[in-house]
Design an enzyme around this catalytic site. Structure first.
Site, PDB file in Angstrom:
ATOM      1  N   ASP A   1       0.810  -1.220   0.000  1.00 43.57           N
ATOM      2  CA  ASP A   1       0.000   0.000   0.000  1.00 43.57           C
ATOM      3  C   ASP A   1       0.845   1.273   0.000  1.00 43.57           C
ATOM      4  OD1 ASP A   1      -2.255  -1.627   0.140  1.00 43.57           O
ATOM      5  OD2 ASP A   1      -2.246  -1.617   2.331  1.00 43.57           O
TER       6      ASP A   1
ATOM      7  N   GLY B   1       1.583   2.980  -2.513  1.00 48.17           N
ATOM      8  CA  GLY B   1       1.144   3.902  -3.572  1.00 48.17           C
ATOM      9  C   GLY B   1       1.684   3.458  -4.931  1.00 48.17           C
ATOM     10  N   LYS B   2       1.924   2.155  -5.057  1.00 48.53           N
ATOM     11  CA  LYS B   2       2.466   1.619  -6.316  1.00 48.53           C
ATOM     12  C   LYS B   2       1.522   1.913  -7.483  1.00 48.53           C
ATOM     13  CE  LYS B   2       2.449  -2.408  -4.369  1.00 48.53           C
ATOM     14  NZ  LYS B   2       2.080  -2.009  -3.004  1.00 48.53           N
TER      15      LYS B   2
ATOM     16  N   ASN C   1      -5.340 -10.277  -3.609  1.00 51.86           N
ATOM     17  CA  ASN C   1      -5.001  -9.672  -2.299  1.00 51.86           C
ATOM     18  C   ASN C   1      -4.516  -8.231  -2.471  1.00 51.86           C
ATOM     19  OD1 ASN C   1      -2.728 -10.705  -3.614  1.00 51.86           O
ATOM     20  ND2 ASN C   1      -1.687 -11.351  -1.761  1.00 51.86           N
TER      21      ASN C   1
ATOM     22  N   GLY D   1      -4.492  -4.344  -3.744  1.00 50.37           N
ATOM     23  CA  GLY D   1      -5.502  -3.306  -3.960  1.00 50.37           C
ATOM     24  C   GLY D   1      -4.758  -2.053  -4.376  1.00 50.37           C
ATOM     25  N   HIS D   2      -4.781  -1.736  -5.659  1.00 49.53           N
ATOM     26  CA  HIS D   2      -4.020  -0.594  -6.175  1.00 49.53           C
ATOM     27  C   HIS D   2      -4.993   0.501  -6.591  1.00 49.53           C
ATOM     28  CE1 HIS D   2      -0.384  -3.374  -7.228  1.00 49.53           C
ATOM     29  NE2 HIS D   2      -0.731  -3.422  -5.960  1.00 49.53           N
TER      30      HIS D   2
ATOM     31  N   GLN E   1       1.929  -6.049  -3.360  1.00 52.08           N
ATOM     32  CA  GLN E   1       2.373  -6.147  -1.972  1.00 52.08           C
ATOM     33  C   GLN E   1       3.662  -5.326  -1.783  1.00 52.08           C
ATOM     34  OE1 GLN E   1       1.345  -9.428  -3.569  1.00 52.08           O
ATOM     35  NE2 GLN E   1      -0.586  -8.573  -2.897  1.00 52.08           N
TER      36      GLN E   1
ATOM     37  N   THR F   1      -8.412  -3.325  -0.207  1.00 49.53           N
ATOM     38  CA  THR F   1      -9.000  -4.641  -0.475  1.00 49.53           C
ATOM     39  C   THR F   1     -10.015  -5.028   0.591  1.00 49.53           C
ATOM     40  OG1 THR F   1      -7.009  -5.319  -1.629  1.00 49.53           O
ATOM     41  CG2 THR F   1      -8.424  -7.082  -0.869  1.00 49.53           C
TER      42      THR F   1
ATOM     43  N   GLY G   1     -10.821  -2.912   3.507  1.00 46.96           N
ATOM     44  CA  GLY G   1     -11.408  -1.794   4.260  1.00 46.96           C
ATOM     45  C   GLY G   1     -10.902  -1.698   5.697  1.00 46.96           C
TER      46      GLY G   1
ATOM     47  N   PRO H   1      -8.790  -0.695   8.936  1.00 51.81           N
ATOM     48  CA  PRO H   1      -7.932   0.456   9.230  1.00 51.81           C
ATOM     49  C   PRO H   1      -6.474   0.001   9.191  1.00 51.81           C
ATOM     50  CG  PRO H   1      -9.366  -0.076  11.106  1.00 51.81           C
ATOM     51  CD  PRO H   1      -9.631  -1.101  10.047  1.00 51.81           C
ATOM     52  N   ARG H   2      -5.629   0.787   8.526  1.00 51.86           N
ATOM     53  CA  ARG H   2      -4.211   0.407   8.483  1.00 51.86           C
ATOM     54  C   ARG H   2      -3.529   0.875   9.762  1.00 51.86           C
ATOM     55  NH1 ARG H   2      -3.689   2.631   2.381  1.00 51.86           N
ATOM     56  NH2 ARG H   2      -4.577   0.835   1.298  1.00 51.86           N
TER      57      ARG H   2
HETATM   58  P1  GDP Z   1      -0.739   0.356  -3.527  1.00 54.48           P
HETATM   59  O1  GDP Z   1      -1.336  -0.917  -3.055  1.00 54.48           O
HETATM   60  O2  GDP Z   1       0.725   0.429  -3.286  1.00 54.48           O
HETATM   61  O3  GDP Z   1      -1.076   0.685  -4.961  1.00 54.48           O
HETATM   62  O4  GDP Z   1      -1.388   1.526  -2.640  1.00 54.48           O
HETATM   63  P2  GDP Z   1      -2.942   1.680  -2.262  1.00 54.48           P
HETATM   64  O5  GDP Z   1      -3.668   2.135  -3.467  1.00 54.48           O
HETATM   65  O6  GDP Z   1      -3.445   0.477  -1.551  1.00 54.48           O
HETATM   66  O7  GDP Z   1      -2.854   2.822  -1.161  1.00 54.48           O
HETATM   67  C1  GDP Z   1      -2.255   4.054  -1.419  1.00 54.48           C
HETATM   68  C2  GDP Z   1      -3.279   5.172  -1.170  1.00 54.48           C
HETATM   69  O8  GDP Z   1      -2.628   6.395  -1.115  1.00 54.48           O
HETATM   70  C3  GDP Z   1      -4.321   5.291  -2.278  1.00 54.48           C
HETATM   71  O9  GDP Z   1      -5.542   5.698  -1.707  1.00 54.48           O
HETATM   72  C4  GDP Z   1      -3.735   6.402  -3.163  1.00 54.48           C
HETATM   73  O10 GDP Z   1      -4.745   7.101  -3.887  1.00 54.48           O
HETATM   74  C5  GDP Z   1      -3.111   7.287  -2.120  1.00 54.48           C
HETATM   75  N1  GDP Z   1      -1.940   8.049  -2.537  1.00 54.48           N
HETATM   76  C6  GDP Z   1      -0.936   7.707  -3.373  1.00 54.48           C
HETATM   77  N2  GDP Z   1       0.032   8.655  -3.349  1.00 54.48           N
HETATM   78  C7  GDP Z   1      -0.373   9.605  -2.488  1.00 54.48           C
HETATM   79  C8  GDP Z   1       0.218  10.820  -2.010  1.00 54.48           C
HETATM   80  O11 GDP Z   1       1.322  11.213  -2.370  1.00 54.48           O
HETATM   81  N3  GDP Z   1      -0.513  11.532  -1.086  1.00 54.48           N
HETATM   82  C9  GDP Z   1      -1.747  11.126  -0.651  1.00 54.48           C
HETATM   83  N4  GDP Z   1      -2.377  11.868   0.250  1.00 54.48           N
HETATM   84  N5  GDP Z   1      -2.316   9.981  -1.095  1.00 54.48           N
HETATM   85  C10 GDP Z   1      -1.627   9.237  -1.974  1.00 54.48           C
HETATM   86  P1  IMO Z   2      -0.891  -4.152  -2.261  1.00 57.68           P
HETATM   87  O1  IMO Z   2      -0.499  -4.707  -3.609  1.00 57.68           O
HETATM   88  C1  IMO Z   2      -0.958  -4.512   2.072  1.00 57.68           C
HETATM   89  C2  IMO Z   2      -0.978  -8.552   3.735  1.00 57.68           C
HETATM   90  C3  IMO Z   2      -2.251  -8.982   4.453  1.00 57.68           C
HETATM   91  C4  IMO Z   2      -1.656  -9.904   5.495  1.00 57.68           C
HETATM   92  C5  IMO Z   2      -0.536 -10.600   4.714  1.00 57.68           C
HETATM   93  C6  IMO Z   2      -0.930 -11.960   4.149  1.00 57.68           C
HETATM   94  O2  IMO Z   2      -2.192  -3.435  -2.263  1.00 57.68           O
HETATM   95  O3  IMO Z   2       0.228  -3.379  -1.660  1.00 57.68           O
HETATM   96  P2  IMO Z   2      -2.451 -12.697   2.095  1.00 57.68           P
HETATM   97  O4  IMO Z   2      -3.919 -12.474   1.855  1.00 57.68           O
HETATM   98  O5  IMO Z   2      -1.571 -12.180   1.019  1.00 57.68           O
HETATM   99  O6  IMO Z   2      -2.145 -14.121   2.446  1.00 57.68           O
HETATM  100  O7  IMO Z   2      -2.142 -11.843   3.435  1.00 57.68           O
HETATM  101  O8  IMO Z   2      -0.197  -9.736   3.663  1.00 57.68           O
HETATM  102  N1  IMO Z   2      -1.181  -8.073   2.352  1.00 57.68           N
HETATM  103  C7  IMO Z   2      -1.142  -6.790   1.993  1.00 57.68           C
HETATM  104  N2  IMO Z   2      -0.976  -5.668   2.747  1.00 57.68           N
HETATM  105  N3  IMO Z   2      -1.047  -4.419   0.729  1.00 57.68           N
HETATM  106  C8  IMO Z   2      -1.176  -5.514  -0.037  1.00 57.68           C
HETATM  107  O9  IMO Z   2      -1.162  -5.477  -1.387  1.00 57.68           O
HETATM  108  C9  IMO Z   2      -1.261  -6.780   0.592  1.00 57.68           C
HETATM  109  N4  IMO Z   2      -1.412  -8.043   0.149  1.00 57.68           N
HETATM  110  C10 IMO Z   2      -1.345  -8.820   1.238  1.00 57.68           C
HETATM  111  O10 IMO Z   2      -2.891  -7.875   5.049  1.00 57.68           O
HETATM  112  O11 IMO Z   2      -1.063  -9.156   6.524  1.00 57.68           O
HETATM  113 MG    MG Z   3      -2.866  -1.564  -1.789  1.00 67.37          MG
END
Ligand code: GDP
Ligand code: IMO
Ligand code: MG
Length: 433
Positions: A18, A20-21, A43, A45-46, A231, A307, A309, A311-312
Site C-alpha cells: 500500500d 502507492g504503487k 489480495n 488493492g491498487h 504487496q 482490499t 477496508g 484500518p491500516r
Molecule cells: P498500492 O497498493 O501500493 O497501490 O497503494 P494503495 O492504493 O493500496 O494505497 C495508497 C493510497 O494512497 C491510495 O488511496 C492512493 O490514492 C493514495 N496516494 C498515493 N500517493 C499519495 C500521495 O502522495 N498523497 C496522498 N495523500 N495519497 C496518496
Molecule cells: P498491495 O499490492 C498490504 C498482507 C495482508 C496480510 C498478509 C498476508 O495493495 O500493496 P495474504 O492475503 O496475502 O495471504 O495476506 O499480507 N497483504 C497486503 N498488505 N497491501 C497488499 O497489497 C497486501 N497483500 C497482502 O494484510 O497481513
Molecule cells: Mg494496496
C-alpha cells in the site's frame, strides 16, 4: 528524473504494501507500452485517481486504465477468475475498454477450496497466531502450486473432460482433508465447481496467452515494459517479516521468475515508500504509533485498506526495515509518497535502529518474533505545517520537508526521483537529475 531513459522498469513496494504503487505505475505508464503484474493475486488493492474517478484494482494491473498500454498478468500471479471477470465487467460498465489484456496460460487458478481454507486456517489458528490475511485464498493457492499435487493452471481450463476429472480428484482430497483438520461441515461438489470454472473459461478465453513469448516478442520489438509489483518487500515470502508475509516473491527478485523474463532486461527499479509506515494485518511493526499521532496519520492519509477496508496500522518511517528492502530490491530511484500527509506535525521521526535487550540492531533480524520486543531508536526532525499538496517542485516545499526527504535518501543510500503530495496524477514532483 528522466522518464524517457528508464528502460524496462520495475515498480516495487519497499514497505508492507500500500505504498502507492498504483499511482506511480499510472503516472509512469505514459512512457511505457506494456504493464505486467508478476506476482500475487486479488489480495492486492491498487488505487488510481483519474480526475475525480477513483479506481481500485485487485486482480488486474492498473495499466488496463491506459488505453494504449497492453496489460499482462504473468505466470507468477494467481488468478481468481470470478474476481478477474468481475473487474473487467465493472471497468467496462464505467467506460474503460479492457481489450489489451493477456493472462498467462501458466498461472495458477485460485479455486473455491483456496478461499475457504484461507478462512478456516485463520479461524483454527486462534487470535495469537492469526496472520490477518486478506482471505483471498492466496496462501493455500501458492501452497498447492508448490506442492505440485493439487494446483490447477489456467491452460487446464481448456481441456474440459480432463479439467472435470482433475477437479473431482482435488475435491475428493480437499473434502477429506478439510473434514479431518477443520470445523468443515459442508463439502465441495466437483460438478458444480467444474461447471462454474468451465463457464469462466469461456469468458477468459480471449485473454489467455503464452505471456512469456508475448513479452519476449514485445521487448524484441522495442516495446517498453513496466513491471507492477504487488504487496511490499517486507511481505516477501523469503525476505519479509516471516511468517507475517504473503506467499509470493514480492520484490524485484520475483520479476524474472514471475514474468518469465531475463533479470538482465530490467534497467530501472523504482522503490516506492510512504513518508511514514503502514501495515494492515498482523505482524511486528516496531515504529507503530498506538496514540493520537497514529490516528492523525490514518485520518490525514485515508489509511484504510483498499482490499478489505481494514484500518491500516500507522507509524513513523522505519529506515532499518527500508534499508533491508533497499538491499534486496536495489532501487535506482525512490518514490516517496504521502509527503502531504505528514503536514501538521511539530516533529517527525525516523527509526534508525532497534534496541533489543543490551544490543543495538541495525538490520532486520531473521527471528522476526524479536521485533515484538525491540524499542525503536528515533531521530527527530523538525516538522512542517504548510499544505504541500499543490507544490510541484522540491524548491516549493518547506525547508524542513526538503531536509526530511534528504535524510531519507541519505539513510537509504538512493536518490529520490519522485515525491507524492496527493493522490491525483498531477500531485507528483519529478526530481531533476
Ligand atoms: P498500492 O497498493 O501500493 O497501490 O497503494 P494503495 O492504493 O493500496 O494505497 C495508497 C493510497 O494512497 C491510495 O488511496 C492512493 O490514492 C493514495 N496516494 C498515493 N500517493 C499519495 C500521495 O502522495 N498523497 C496522498 N495523500 N495519497 C496518496
Ligand atoms: P498491495 O499490492 C498490504 C498482507 C495482508 C496480510 C498478509 C498476508 O495493495 O500493496 P495474504 O492475503 O496475502 O495471504 O495476506 O499480507 N497483504 C497486503 N498488505 N497491501 C497488499 O497489497 C497486501 N497483500 C497482502 O494484510 O497481513
Ligand atoms: Mg494496496
Amino acid at each position: 528524473m528522466s522518464l524517457q531513459n528508464l528502460g524496462h522498469t520495475c515498480v516495487v513496494g519497499l514497505q508492507w504494501g500500500d505504498e502507492g504503487k498504483g499511482k506511480i505505475v499510472d503516472v509512469l505508464l505514459e512512457n511505457f507500452d506494456v504493464v505486467v503484474r508478476y506476482g500475487g493475486g486479488a489480495n492486492a488493492g491498487h488505487t488510481v485517481l483519474i480526475g475525480s474517478d477513483k479506481f481500485a484494482l485487485h486482480q488486474l494491473p492498473t495499466g488496463v486504465l491506459r488505453p494504449n498500454v497492453h496489460a499482462v498478468i504473468a505466470c507468477g500471479a494467481v488468478i481468481d477468475p470470478a474476481t478477474l471477470i468481475g473487474e473487467v465487467d465493472n471497468l467496462r460498465a464505467r467506460g474503460v475498454g479492457v481489450d489489451r489484456l493477456a493472462v498467462s496460460d501458466r498461472a495458477q487458478l485460485v479455486m473455491p477450496w483456496h478461499r475457504r481454507e484461507d478462512v478456516l486456517a485463520e479461524q483454527a489458528a486462534g487470535a495469537e497466531a492469526r496472520l490477518g490475511t486478506t482471505a483471498r485464498g492466496i496462501g493455500p493457492c501458492y501452497s498447492d502450486k508448490v506442492s505440485r499435487r493439487w494446483g490447477l493452471r489456467v491452460c487446464e481450463l481448456f481441456d474440459a473432460d480432463r479439467f472435470r476429472s482433475r477437479v473431482a480428484q482435488v475435491v475428493a482430497h480437499k473434502n477429506a482433508y478439510f473434514g479431518a483438520l477443520y470445523d468443515f461441515r459442508e463439502t465441495f461438489n466437483a460438478d458444480t465447481i467444474a461447471d462454474e470454472y468451465l463457464a469462466f473459461a469461456e469468458r477468459l478465453n480471449p485473454f489467455v496467452a503464452d505471456t512469456t513469448t508475448l513479452l519476449a516478442d514485445a521487448m524484441a520489438d522495442g516495446k517498453r515494459v513496466l513491471y507492477e509489483g504487488a504487496q511490499g518487500s517486507l511481505l516477501d515470502i523469503d525476505h519479509g517479516t516471516y511468517p507475517f508475509v504473503t506467499s509470493s516473491s514480492t520484490g524485484v527478485g520475483g520479476v524474472a521468475s514471475g514474468a518469465g523474463v531475463p533479470p538482465t532486461s530490467i534497467r530501472s527499479v523504482i522503490g516506492v515508500l510512504k513518508a511514514y509506515s503502514t501495515r494492515v494485518g498482523a505482524g511486528p511493526f516496531p515504529t507503530e504509533l498506538h496514540d493520537a499521532l497514529g490516528d492523525q496519520i490514518r485520518e490525514a492519509g485515508g489509511e484504510y485498506g483498499t482490499t478489505t477496508g481494514r484500518p491500516r496500522r500507522c507509524g513513523w518511517f522505519d529506515a532499518v526495515a527500508a534499508s533491508y528492502t533497499v538491499r534486496t530490491s536495489g532501487p535506482t530511484r525512490l518514490a516517496v509518497l504521502h509527503l502531504d500527509t505528514l503536514s501538521g506535525f511539530d516533529e517527525v521521526k525516523i527509526c534508525v535502529g532497534y534496541q533489543w535487550r543490551d544490543q543495538m540492531m541495525n538490520t532486520l533480524p531473521a527471528a522476526t518474533y524479536r521485533l515484538d520486543d525491540v524499542t525503536p531508536v528515533f531521530e527527530t526532525h523538525a516538522g512542517w505545517h504548510e499544505d504541500v499538496s499543490s507544490c510541484r517542485s522540491l524548491n516549493a516545499l518547506p525547508k524542513s520537508a526538503r531536509a526530511y526527504l534528504s535524510r531519507l535518501s541519505e539513510l537509504l543510500k538512493t536518490p529520490i526521483g519522485i515525491v507524492g503530495v496527493g493522490p491525483a496524477r498531477d500531485q507528483t514532483i519529478f526530481v531533476e537529475g
